[in-house]
Design a protein around this motif. Structure first.
Motif, PDB file in Angstrom:
ATOM      1  N   ASP A 136       0.810  -1.212   0.000  1.00 10.74           N
ATOM      2  CA  ASP A 136       0.000   0.000   0.000  1.00 10.74           C
ATOM      3  C   ASP A 136       0.853   1.276   0.000  1.00 10.74           C
ATOM      4  OD1 ASP A 136      -2.286  -1.553   0.059  1.00 10.74           O
ATOM      5  OD2 ASP A 136      -2.360  -1.572   2.261  1.00 10.74           O
ATOM      6  N   ARG A 137       2.119   1.153   0.332  1.00  7.40           N
ATOM      7  CA  ARG A 137       3.027   2.317   0.409  1.00  7.40           C
ATOM      8  C   ARG A 137       4.268   2.073  -0.445  1.00  7.40           C
ATOM      9  NH1 ARG A 137       1.596   1.895   6.226  1.00  7.40           N
ATOM     10  NH2 ARG A 137       0.037   3.496   6.560  1.00  7.40           N
ATOM     11  N   VAL A 138       4.066   1.901  -1.716  1.00 11.33           N
ATOM     12  CA  VAL A 138       5.137   1.525  -2.632  1.00 11.33           C
ATOM     13  C   VAL A 138       6.219   2.601  -2.706  1.00 11.33           C
ATOM     14  CG1 VAL A 138       5.687   0.953  -5.026  1.00 11.33           C
ATOM     15  CG2 VAL A 138       3.601   0.078  -3.989  1.00 11.33           C
ATOM     16  N   LEU A 139       5.844   3.867  -2.835  1.00 14.13           N
ATOM     17  CA  LEU A 139       6.823   4.939  -2.976  1.00 14.13           C
ATOM     18  C   LEU A 139       7.666   5.091  -1.708  1.00 14.13           C
ATOM     19  CD1 LEU A 139       7.918   7.083  -4.843  1.00 14.13           C
ATOM     20  CD2 LEU A 139       6.234   8.670  -3.925  1.00 14.13           C
ATOM     21  N   ALA A 140       7.033   5.063  -0.555  1.00 17.47           N
ATOM     22  CA  ALA A 140       7.767   5.192   0.706  1.00 17.47           C
ATOM     23  C   ALA A 140       8.684   3.992   0.917  1.00 17.47           C
ATOM     24  CB  ALA A 140       6.797   5.322   1.874  1.00 17.47           C
TER      25      ALA A 140
END
Length: 171
Positions: A136-140
């Motif tokens: 759910d938090r690919v960029l982070a």
């Protein structure tokens, strides 16, 4: 009175540590027979090479250009040749949905050290870290992965310097 006893205790502890050969981990020095270090990488300007050169500056270890040392044959310079680094991921766990929850990152470093007048020494080591993935938090998580690998690279540079100091003192 208690202040005097604590002062005496601190002095005694420092003297006993100094007497047994204890050194702080961040205080690497090379023996007197090694005047400088030259670093070269199979991949020009690799991140590990830059990290190692930065750590040599932190420890105030003199550096020379690798090409100059190879051409002129300096007798007081240690040559370090870095092979390409490897980063592997091993699956540790998955979510109930089948998506990957956790990886083990394996950072492999292979290098060759040549001391003046001695045969080259090949070395290899791995540094491992657990890395939790969140879809759910690919960029982070991508940024976190870059930071973890950078931290592993700095640890590898420190480990190379510690091994270099140990090997130089054994010659």
């Amino acid at each position: 009175m208690i202040r005097i006893y604590s002062f005496i205790f601190v002095i005694a502890a420092c003297l006993s540590l100094a007497g047994c050969g204890f050194h702080l981990r961040g205080s690497q020095t090379l023996p007197a027979n090694v005047k400088a270090v030259a670093v070269n990488a199979a991949a020009p300007h690799s991140r590990l090479q830059r990290s190692l050169e930065d750590r040599l500056d932190v420890y105030q270890i003199p550096q020379k250009a690798y090409q100059t040392v190879k051409a002129k044959g300096h007798n007081d310079t240690v040559l370090i040749k870095l092979m390409p680094e490897t980063v592997e991921r091993r699956l540790l766990s998955v979510f109930s949905t089948g998506q990957v929850a956790e990886y083990e990152l394996i950072y492999g470093v292979s290098y060759q050290v040549t001391f003046p007048g001695h045969d080259p020494i090949q070395a290899y080591f791995e540094i491992m870290r657990d890395y939790q993935d969140d879809p759910d938090r690919v960029l982070a998580k991508s940024r976190e992965l870059d930071l973890v690998v950078s931290e592993m690279r700095n640890e590898a540079a420190d480990r190379i310097i510690r091994r270099l100091a140990l090997q130089a003192s054994e010659l």
